[in-house]
Scaffold this motif. Structure first.
Motif, PDB file in Angstrom:
ATOM      1  N   THR A 212     -33.551  -3.765 -37.855  1.00 10.25           N
ATOM      2  CA  THR A 212     -33.489  -5.002 -37.084  1.00 10.25           C
ATOM      3  C   THR A 212     -32.020  -5.297 -36.848  1.00 10.25           C
ATOM      4  N   TRP A 213     -31.602  -5.304 -35.575  1.00 11.73           N
ATOM      5  CA  TRP A 213     -30.179  -5.372 -35.225  1.00 11.73           C
ATOM      6  C   TRP A 213     -29.910  -6.676 -34.496  1.00 11.73           C
ATOM      7  N   LEU A 214     -29.088  -7.532 -35.097  1.00 11.79           N
ATOM      8  CA  LEU A 214     -28.859  -8.875 -34.576  1.00 11.79           C
ATOM      9  C   LEU A 214     -27.382  -9.140 -34.321  1.00 11.79           C
ATOM     10  N   ASP A 215     -27.112  -9.945 -33.299  1.00  9.95           N
ATOM     11  CA  ASP A 215     -25.753 -10.434 -33.045  1.00  9.95           C
ATOM     12  C   ASP A 215     -25.856 -11.767 -32.325  1.00  9.95           C
ATOM     13  N   ASN A 216     -24.905 -12.657 -32.627  1.00  9.56           N
ATOM     14  CA  ASN A 216     -24.956 -13.995 -32.022  1.00  9.56           C
ATOM     15  C   ASN A 216     -24.138 -14.094 -30.744  1.00  9.56           C
ATOM     16  N   ARG A 217     -23.718 -12.952 -30.226  1.00 13.33           N
ATOM     17  CA  ARG A 217     -22.997 -12.927 -28.943  1.00 13.33           C
ATOM     18  C   ARG A 217     -23.920 -12.355 -27.864  1.00 13.33           C
ATOM     19  N   ARG A 218     -23.931 -13.019 -26.716  1.00 17.11           N
ATOM     20  CA  ARG A 218     -24.782 -12.543 -25.616  1.00 17.11           C
ATOM     21  C   ARG A 218     -24.240 -11.261 -24.998  1.00 17.11           C
ATOM     22  N   GLN A 219     -22.929 -11.163 -24.880  1.00 18.11           N
ATOM     23  CA  GLN A 219     -22.318  -9.982 -24.283  1.00 18.11           C
ATOM     24  C   GLN A 219     -21.247  -9.459 -25.228  1.00 18.11           C
ATOM     25  N   ILE A 220     -21.260  -8.154 -25.420  1.00 21.86           N
ATOM     26  CA  ILE A 220     -20.310  -7.516 -26.320  1.00 21.86           C
ATOM     27  C   ILE A 220     -19.533  -6.471 -25.548  1.00 21.86           C
ATOM     28  N   GLU A 221     -18.226  -6.468 -25.751  1.00 24.95           N
ATOM     29  CA  GLU A 221     -17.371  -5.553 -24.985  1.00 24.95           C
ATOM     30  C   GLU A 221     -17.631  -4.091 -25.335  1.00 24.95           C
ATOM     31  N   SER A 222     -18.071  -3.841 -26.575  1.00 22.63           N
ATOM     32  CA  SER A 222     -18.318  -2.461 -26.988  1.00 22.63           C
ATOM     33  C   SER A 222     -19.360  -1.801 -26.097  1.00 22.63           C
TER      34      SER A 222
ATOM     35  N   VAL B 244     -16.604   5.574 -40.826  1.00 17.40           N
ATOM     36  CA  VAL B 244     -16.998   4.399 -41.609  1.00 17.40           C
ATOM     37  C   VAL B 244     -18.518   4.272 -41.631  1.00 17.40           C
ATOM     38  N   ALA B 245     -19.141   4.465 -40.474  1.00 10.45           N
ATOM     39  CA  ALA B 245     -20.601   4.360 -40.388  1.00 10.45           C
ATOM     40  C   ALA B 245     -21.273   5.425 -41.246  1.00 10.45           C
ATOM     41  N   LEU B 246     -20.745   6.647 -41.217  1.00  8.50           N
ATOM     42  CA  LEU B 246     -21.313   7.734 -42.017  1.00  8.50           C
ATOM     43  C   LEU B 246     -21.255   7.394 -43.500  1.00  8.50           C
ATOM     44  N   SER B 247     -20.137   6.820 -43.938  1.00  9.23           N
ATOM     45  CA  SER B 247     -19.974   6.424 -45.336  1.00  9.23           C
ATOM     46  C   SER B 247     -20.973   5.343 -45.722  1.00  9.23           C
ATOM     47  N   ILE B 248     -21.178   4.374 -44.828  1.00 15.27           N
ATOM     48  CA  ILE B 248     -22.107   3.265 -45.097  1.00 15.27           C
ATOM     49  C   ILE B 248     -23.540   3.768 -45.200  1.00 15.27           C
ATOM     50  N   VAL B 249     -23.942   4.618 -44.275  1.00 19.74           N
ATOM     51  CA  VAL B 249     -25.320   5.125 -44.272  1.00 19.74           C
ATOM     52  C   VAL B 249     -25.565   6.032 -45.473  1.00 19.74           C
ATOM     53  N   ALA B 250     -24.565   6.822 -45.856  1.00 24.03           N
ATOM     54  CA  ALA B 250     -24.704   7.679 -47.036  1.00 24.03           C
ATOM     55  C   ALA B 250     -24.927   6.827 -48.290  1.00 24.03           C
TER      56      ALA B 250
ATOM     57  N   LEU C 192     -27.027  -5.388 -43.991  1.00 27.35           N
ATOM     58  CA  LEU C 192     -25.640  -4.999 -43.735  1.00 27.35           C
ATOM     59  C   LEU C 192     -24.990  -6.076 -42.884  1.00 27.35           C
ATOM     60  N   ILE C 193     -23.857  -6.609 -43.359  1.00 28.94           N
ATOM     61  CA  ILE C 193     -23.153  -7.671 -42.649  1.00 28.94           C
ATOM     62  C   ILE C 193     -21.840  -7.110 -42.121  1.00 28.94           C
ATOM     63  N   MET C 194     -21.717  -7.039 -40.803  1.00 27.14           N
ATOM     64  CA  MET C 194     -20.482  -6.548 -40.179  1.00 27.14           C
ATOM     65  C   MET C 194     -20.269  -7.262 -38.851  1.00 27.14           C
ATOM     66  N   THR C 195     -20.215  -8.592 -38.922  1.00 32.12           N
ATOM     67  CA  THR C 195     -20.035  -9.389 -37.720  1.00 32.12           C
ATOM     68  C   THR C 195     -18.554  -9.510 -37.388  1.00 32.12           C
TER      69      THR C 195
ATOM     70  N   GLY D 248     -20.896  -4.568 -33.181  1.00 26.51           N
ATOM     71  CA  GLY D 248     -19.618  -4.000 -32.761  1.00 26.51           C
ATOM     72  C   GLY D 248     -19.640  -2.487 -32.836  1.00 26.51           C
ATOM     73  N   TYR D 249     -18.456  -1.890 -32.839  1.00 26.95           N
ATOM     74  CA  TYR D 249     -18.358  -0.429 -32.808  1.00 26.95           C
ATOM     75  C   TYR D 249     -19.001   0.218 -34.034  1.00 26.95           C
ATOM     76  N   VAL D 250     -18.667  -0.295 -35.233  1.00 28.35           N
ATOM     77  CA  VAL D 250     -19.233   0.296 -36.447  1.00 28.35           C
ATOM     78  C   VAL D 250     -20.737   0.029 -36.511  1.00 28.35           C
ATOM     79  N   GLY D 251     -21.145  -1.182 -36.170  1.00 31.35           N
ATOM     80  CA  GLY D 251     -22.569  -1.508 -36.174  1.00 31.35           C
ATOM     81  C   GLY D 251     -23.369  -0.588 -35.273  1.00 31.35           C
ATOM     82  N   ALA D 252     -22.810  -0.290 -34.108  1.00 30.66           N
ATOM     83  CA  ALA D 252     -23.497   0.602 -33.172  1.00 30.66           C
ATOM     84  C   ALA D 252     -23.646   2.008 -33.749  1.00 30.66           C
ATOM     85  N   GLN D 253     -22.606   2.488 -34.423  1.00 31.09           N
ATOM     86  CA  GLN D 253     -22.670   3.821 -35.031  1.00 31.09           C
ATOM     87  C   GLN D 253     -23.671   3.849 -36.187  1.00 31.09           C
ATOM     88  N   VAL D 254     -23.684   2.786 -36.989  1.00 31.52           N
ATOM     89  CA  VAL D 254     -24.633   2.702 -38.096  1.00 31.52           C
ATOM     90  C   VAL D 254     -26.063   2.707 -37.564  1.00 31.52           C
TER      91      VAL D 254
END
Length: 300
Positions: free
Chosen positions: A134-144, A246-252, A176-179, A116-122
């Motif tokens: 390694t970046w995984l998602d169980n959706r074939r198409q994502i609106e982001s 949010v992504a900056l905080s997570i990566v820090a 990191l889990i952010m599904t 999603g949005y945060v995952g993409a920024q991370v």
């Protein structure tokens, strides 16, 4: 049969692309008879080497020292003087001064669930830090529209379990889990706990954290085992909730968990100068301006 000598610069490009550690050895100066002239380079990896400083015992000594630096996992520069008769047991009587530049890729290895949005920024921030993601998602198409390239994984929980079936001793060091699905989040937490993952980050609120902890405790997970779980994610003090913040905080926070890197070997231009200043006029000396494009020595 003559072995093909691959140029050091071609191998270096491949090593950098693959984030593989290496040492670049450069002949700074020579006196008397020496196998190669000043400016000659070779690249040494843990399992192979490319180009040549002339072969023979000198080259073996250079390779051994370079691989010792790689084993220490300390980057930086070291200058070493090799008297060919005394050190390399070569009767030509000359000497060679070599600059060793060790590049260690201190890679943070992360498995990121959710595009999603945060995952993409991370993902973008981690790639900027040369992390392995390694970046995984169980959706074939994502609106982001920021999702970028991720790996479609229809069953992320089974993907985690598959590592155990393949004989891997533990799960990923950092996950990191952010599904988009709280039920999937919970299943992933349990799967990663079972695999012994060192660091499990779960995006969510304090309410979500308390709810998950209660359910995990009812399922038999102990406080010691649950120390691997972090929720909410990120360093404290950042109040903004937009995806980049949010992504900056997570990566820090991840960088803090990764800890400090070993101190690097260091040299200075003064040390370079002192290593060359007593060379006879007949010696070959590599001009300081072209020592190496990877040198980070400072002037004094």
């Amino acid at each position: 049969m003559t072995r093909f000598i691959r140029p050091w610069y071609a191998a270096l490009a491949d090593y950098e692309t693959a984030s593989t550690d290496y040492v670049l050895a450069t002949v700074l100066a020579t006196t008397g008879s020496a196998p190669r002239e000043a400016g000659t380079k070779m690249l040494i990896g843990q399992a192979d080497h490319f180009d040549t400083l002339g072969g023979g015992q000198l080259e073996q000594l250079v390779i051994a020292q370079a691989r010792g630096m790689l084993a220490e996992q300390r980057g930086g520069q070291v200058i070493q003087h090799f008297p060919l008769a005394a050190a390399a047991m070569q009767c030509c009587g000359g000497s060679v001064t070599v600059l060793f530049e060790c590049k260690i890729h201190q890679q943070l290895r992360v498995v990121l669930f959710g595009a999603g949005y945060v995952g993409a920024q991370v993902k973008q921030l981690l790639e900027g830090l040369q992390a392995s993601v390694t970046w995984l998602d169980n959706r074939r198409q994502i609106e982001s529209t920021q999702a970028g390239t991720y790996e479609y994984c229809p069953d992320p929980v089974a993907w985690v379990a598959a590592g155990e079936a393949a004989g891997e001793e533990s799960g990923p060091e950092h996950a990191l889990i952010m599904t988009h699905d709280h039920l999937l989040d919970f299943a992933l937490v349990e799967a990663l706990l079972k695999r012994g993952c060192t660091s499990i980050g779960l995006i969510g609120s304090t309410t979500k954290a308390n709810n998950f902890l209660q359910r995990l405790t009812r399922n038999g997970w102990t406080p010691v085992q649950l120390k691997a779980l972090r929720c909410p994610l990120g360093i404290s003090g950042i109040q903004r909730k937009d995806p980049p913040a949010v992504a900056l905080s997570i990566v820090a926070e991840l960088m803090q968990l990764a800890g400090p890197v070993p101190p690097a070997h260091s040299t200075t231009w003064r040390k370079v100068g002192l290593s060359l200043v007593q060379q006879p006029q007949s010696s070959q000396i590599l001009p300081a301006a072209v020592l190496s494009f990877t040198s980070t020595g400072k002037s004094e």
